[in-house]
Design a protein around this motif. Structure first.
Motif, PDB file in Angstrom:
ATOM      1  N   PRO A   1       0.825  -1.213   0.000  1.00 13.41           N
ATOM      2  CA  PRO A   1       0.000   0.000   0.000  1.00 13.41           C
ATOM      3  C   PRO A   1       0.858   1.263   0.000  1.00 13.41           C
ATOM      4  CG  PRO A   1      -0.841  -1.594   1.578  1.00 13.41           C
ATOM      5  CD  PRO A   1       0.464  -2.135   1.085  1.00 13.41           C
ATOM      6  N   GLU A   2       0.383   2.268  -0.711  1.00 12.08           N
ATOM      7  CA  GLU A   2       1.042   3.568  -0.846  1.00 12.08           C
ATOM      8  C   GLU A   2       2.320   3.507  -1.685  1.00 12.08           C
ATOM      9  OE1 GLU A   2       1.685   5.285   2.961  1.00 12.08           O
ATOM     10  OE2 GLU A   2      -0.428   5.268   3.548  1.00 12.08           O
ATOM     11  N   ARG A   3       2.731   2.306  -2.082  1.00  6.72           N
ATOM     12  CA  ARG A   3       3.896   2.183  -2.945  1.00  6.72           C
ATOM     13  C   ARG A   3       3.562   1.452  -4.237  1.00  6.72           C
ATOM     14  NH1 ARG A   3       8.246  -0.083   1.321  1.00  6.72           N
ATOM     15  NH2 ARG A   3       9.225  -0.838  -0.599  1.00  6.72           N
ATOM     16  N   GLY A   4       2.404   0.783  -4.221  1.00  2.00           N
ATOM     17  CA  GLY A   4       1.958   0.084  -5.419  1.00  2.00           C
ATOM     18  C   GLY A   4       2.697  -1.228  -5.640  1.00  2.00           C
ATOM     19  N   THR A   5       2.628  -1.711  -6.868  1.00  2.00           N
ATOM     20  CA  THR A   5       3.269  -2.972  -7.220  1.00  2.00           C
ATOM     21  C   THR A   5       4.756  -2.760  -7.475  1.00  2.00           C
ATOM     22  OG1 THR A   5       1.234  -3.826  -8.194  1.00  2.00           O
ATOM     23  CG2 THR A   5       3.289  -4.910  -8.835  1.00  2.00           C
ATOM     24  N   GLU A   6       5.572  -3.555  -6.812  1.00  2.00           N
ATOM     25  CA  GLU A   6       7.019  -3.472  -6.970  1.00  2.00           C
ATOM     26  C   GLU A   6       7.562  -4.763  -7.557  1.00  2.00           C
ATOM     27  OE1 GLU A   6       8.191  -0.464  -3.314  1.00  2.00           O
ATOM     28  OE2 GLU A   6       8.539  -2.612  -3.097  1.00  2.00           O
ATOM     29  N   ILE A   7       8.667  -4.649  -8.262  1.00  2.00           N
ATOM     30  CA  ILE A   7       9.357  -5.819  -8.792  1.00  2.00           C
ATOM     31  C   ILE A   7      10.623  -6.017  -7.967  1.00  2.00           C
ATOM     32  CG2 ILE A   7      10.466  -6.891 -10.774  1.00  2.00           C
ATOM     33  CD1 ILE A   7       7.473  -6.525 -11.113  1.00  2.00           C
ATOM     34  N   ILE A   8      10.719  -7.160  -7.321  1.00  2.00           N
ATOM     35  CA  ILE A   8      11.871  -7.481  -6.485  1.00  2.00           C
ATOM     36  C   ILE A   8      12.741  -8.485  -7.237  1.00  2.00           C
ATOM     37  CG2 ILE A   8      12.607  -8.462  -4.289  1.00  2.00           C
ATOM     38  CD1 ILE A   8       9.771  -7.617  -3.264  1.00  2.00           C
ATOM     39  N   SER A   9      13.973  -8.105  -7.501  1.00  2.00           N
ATOM     40  CA  SER A   9      14.896  -8.961  -8.251  1.00  2.00           C
ATOM     41  C   SER A   9      15.805  -9.720  -7.293  1.00  2.00           C
ATOM     42  CB  SER A   9      15.744  -8.114  -9.211  1.00  2.00           C
ATOM     43  OG  SER A   9      14.928  -7.498 -10.189  1.00  2.00           O
ATOM     44  N   LEU A  10      15.851 -11.033  -7.463  1.00  2.00           N
ATOM     45  CA  LEU A  10      16.704 -11.887  -6.646  1.00  2.00           C
ATOM     46  C   LEU A  10      17.674 -12.611  -7.569  1.00  2.00           C
ATOM     47  CD1 LEU A  10      13.940 -13.402  -4.334  1.00  2.00           C
ATOM     48  CD2 LEU A  10      15.563 -11.589  -3.737  1.00  2.00           C
ATOM     49  N   THR A  11      18.961 -12.335  -7.406  1.00  2.00           N
ATOM     50  CA  THR A  11      19.989 -12.904  -8.274  1.00  2.00           C
ATOM     51  C   THR A  11      20.800 -13.945  -7.519  1.00  2.00           C
ATOM     52  OG1 THR A  11      20.169 -10.832  -9.503  1.00  2.00           O
ATOM     53  CG2 THR A  11      21.974 -12.400  -9.739  1.00  2.00           C
ATOM     54  N   ARG A  12      20.956 -15.085  -8.150  1.00  2.00           N
ATOM     55  CA  ARG A  12      21.730 -16.171  -7.550  1.00  2.00           C
ATOM     56  C   ARG A  12      23.199 -16.034  -7.953  1.00  2.00           C
ATOM     57  NH1 ARG A  12      20.705 -22.612  -8.659  1.00  2.00           N
ATOM     58  NH2 ARG A  12      22.215 -23.409  -7.123  1.00  2.00           N
ATOM     59  N   PRO A  13      24.142 -16.239  -7.024  1.00  2.00           N
ATOM     60  CA  PRO A  13      25.563 -16.121  -7.359  1.00  2.00           C
ATOM     61  C   PRO A  13      25.974 -17.096  -8.464  1.00  2.00           C
ATOM     62  CG  PRO A  13      25.258 -16.207  -4.981  1.00  2.00           C
ATOM     63  CD  PRO A  13      23.933 -16.542  -5.599  1.00  2.00           C
ATOM     64  N   THR A  14      26.995 -16.717  -9.211  1.00  2.00           N
ATOM     65  CA  THR A  14      27.482 -17.570 -10.304  1.00  2.00           C
ATOM     66  C   THR A  14      28.120 -18.842  -9.774  1.00  2.00           C
ATOM     67  OG1 THR A  14      27.881 -15.609 -11.661  1.00  2.00           O
ATOM     68  CG2 THR A  14      28.993 -17.646 -12.317  1.00  2.00           C
ATOM     69  N   ASP A  15      28.911 -18.725  -8.708  1.00  2.00           N
ATOM     70  CA  ASP A  15      29.565 -19.898  -8.119  1.00  2.00           C
ATOM     71  C   ASP A  15      28.635 -20.519  -7.083  1.00  2.00           C
ATOM     72  OD1 ASP A  15      31.969 -19.562  -9.564  1.00  2.00           O
ATOM     73  OD2 ASP A  15      32.606 -18.003  -8.154  1.00  2.00           O
ATOM     74  N   SER A  16      27.919 -21.564  -7.483  1.00  2.00           N
ATOM     75  CA  SER A  16      26.896 -22.135  -6.612  1.00  2.00           C
ATOM     76  C   SER A  16      27.485 -22.724  -5.331  1.00  2.00           C
ATOM     77  CB  SER A  16      26.099 -23.207  -7.363  1.00  2.00           C
ATOM     78  OG  SER A  16      26.954 -24.242  -7.820  1.00  2.00           O
ATOM     79  N   TRP A  17      28.728 -23.176  -5.352  1.00  2.00           N
ATOM     80  CA  TRP A  17      29.306 -23.787  -4.146  1.00  2.00           C
ATOM     81  C   TRP A  17      29.699 -22.746  -3.103  1.00  2.00           C
ATOM     82  CZ3 TRP A  17      34.667 -23.484  -2.729  1.00  2.00           C
ATOM     83  CH2 TRP A  17      35.480 -22.833  -3.655  1.00  2.00           C
ATOM     84  N   LEU A  18      29.646 -21.451  -3.495  1.00  2.00           N
ATOM     85  CA  LEU A  18      29.967 -20.388  -2.557  1.00  2.00           C
ATOM     86  C   LEU A  18      28.730 -19.615  -2.096  1.00  2.00           C
ATOM     87  CD1 LEU A  18      33.163 -18.870  -4.237  1.00  2.00           C
ATOM     88  CD2 LEU A  18      33.077 -20.264  -2.168  1.00  2.00           C
TER      89      LEU A  18
END
Length: 454
Positions: A209-226
């Protein structure tokens, strides 16, 4: 002798009757966000493929009992699963009740507070069959006036990605400041999104509310073992020399206890230490935060990595033949207990090479810089000590299972100090299971099997 998994399972069984009972849903928590039976069943196949971000979100809060003490209890679970058979319900109930131990490992030592800094930590739930689930927890004090109780938001997932879930908790905490009801639409959108591949991003739509619809970006690290580790806490708490002594004890699979006041410090340091072992995997008991009710796990005769809050240190350190590492600020000494040989386990020349490589970092190094410097310091150690293992996996035929020639493998090492170390390391379970896996892999096209290297 019982295995570490069975030992830990037995401890859970002993405390099963002492776990707090779950209560019903509180009135300020929305019911409209739960999945319908049809939706849930339609998504089960998708979850089985491992695409869901998480399995459960639970909210845990200390609640006052008839005895006047505060016990942590689950006040909400999302989503709730229907259609399970009896044994599935029992296992789910046991898992959910066990979560309260890790969300509030201090046990009943709680009272309403006026100030409490939010903190994020993680833990691992290990079943008797060795399967592991990751727990991520954010504890915070809800907005309000006067003394009140903290809440813990706990996510259970098959996926190990601490940084990503920390960002998710940042969003959860922002929404909690507005209303509890704002959290669950966000979590439902998250649960319906596919977990991104390494280096990729997923976008989550969320309305505030009062900010409307937001897009939240979640990026996974390139090195999965780290992606489950943050080296900054490890090198903030310990000097390079102290890290190397801890690494040496871990490589030989000893019993190690870490002591700290902050839960986040314990979990981040222990996970960072295990990553230093790459490409080998710690095979024994690992409890990044030991709840008070399970403190007897320190008596296990087998190797372990345990995180213990400083208030329980006296109960945890009354043991022999272990390394106790104090991570707390203002400590008088780092190693409260030790075996005494931690400084001589690693070959001197190779140890100096690690220290030299680590000198490329500084106290202001970013997470990205540490993710480059630290692996480049430790991985060459294993390459130089045991990287020639594939030459000593002998096969009678291309499709035959290999057999590791341990004696010849050790004799091939020219340096006496390195050979002395390797003779001890090859006796560890992590090396043994690593070699077993390589023995079972298909040989290379020429039948030598030498394509598998560190």
């Amino acid at each position: 002798m019982r295995t570490p998994m069975v030992f830990l399972s037995a401890l859970f069984a002993l405390c099963w009757g002492r776990l707090p009972k779950r209560t019903g849903k509180e009135p300020d928590l929305p019911a409209s966000t739960e999945l319908s039976n049809v939706e849930e069943k339609a998504k089960e196949q998708r979850y089985a493929s491992g695409q869901f971000f998480f399995e459960y979100l639970v909210v845990v809060r200390p609640k006052k009992t008839k005895d006047g003490i505060y016990e942590p209890q689950i006040i909400y679970q999302f989503p709730k699963k229907d259609g399970m058979v009896r044994f599935q319900k029992e296992e789910e109930e046991k898992t959910l009740k066990a979560l309260t131990l890790f969300c509030f490992p201090e046990g009943v030592n709680w009272a309403p507070l006026t100030e409490y800094p939010s903190e994020t930590f993680s833990f691992v739930l290990t079943d008797v069959d060795g399967t592991r689930k990751n727990g991520y927890c954010r504890r915070l004090l809800p907005d309000g006036k006067g003394a009140r109780l903290p809440e813990a938001y706990c996510i259970i997932s098959n996926l190990a990605c601490f940084g990503l879930f920390s960002k998710i908790f940042d969003e959860v905490e922002q929404r909690r400041k507005i209303s509890m009801a704002m959290i669950y639409p966000f979590m439902q959108s998250l649960r319906e999104s596919a977990f991104p591949a390494p280096g990729h991003t997923v976008n989550i739509k969320s309305f505030i509310p009062e900010r409307g619809t937001e897009i939240i970006s979640l990026t996974r690290p390139t090195d999965s073992w780290l992606e489950h580790v943050d080296f900054r806490t490890l090198f903030k708490c310990l000097s390079d020399e102290e890290v190397l002594q801890v690494f040496a004890a871990t490589v030989l699979e000893r019993r190690i206890i870490f002591i700290a006041d902050e839960l986040g410090t314990l979990s981040q340091v222990i996970h960072a230490v295990t990553v230093l072992l790459y490409p080998f995997i710690w095979q024994h008991t690992l409890i990044s935060i030991v709840p008070e009710i399970l403190i007897d796990v320190v008596m296990a005769p087998t190797p372990y990595l345990l995180g213990v809050q400083k208030s329980f240190a006296d109960q945890a350190t009354d043991q022999t033949e272990l390394l106790v590492v104090d991570l707390s600020e203002g400590r008088k000494e780092t190693f409260i207990k030790s075996m005494g040989d931690e400084n001589t386990i690693l070959p001197h020349k190779l140890k100096d090479e690690i220290k030299q490589a680590l000198s490329a970092k500084n106290e202001n190094s970013s997470l990205e810089e540490l993710n480059r410097v630290v692996p480049e310091a430790f991985l060459p150690f294993f390459i130089k000590t045991v990287g020639h293992f594939s030459k000593y996996i002998v096969r009678n035929g291309k499709d035959q299972q290999g057999e590791f020639q341990r004696t010849n493998f050790c004799k091939a090492i020219e340096s006496k100090s390195t050979r002395r170390f390797v003779k001890k390391f090859v006796q560890t379970q992590m090396f043994d299971l690593f070699v077993q896996e390589m023995e079972q892999r298909p040989a290379s096209q020429d039948g030598t099997g030498e394509t598998h290297t560190l």
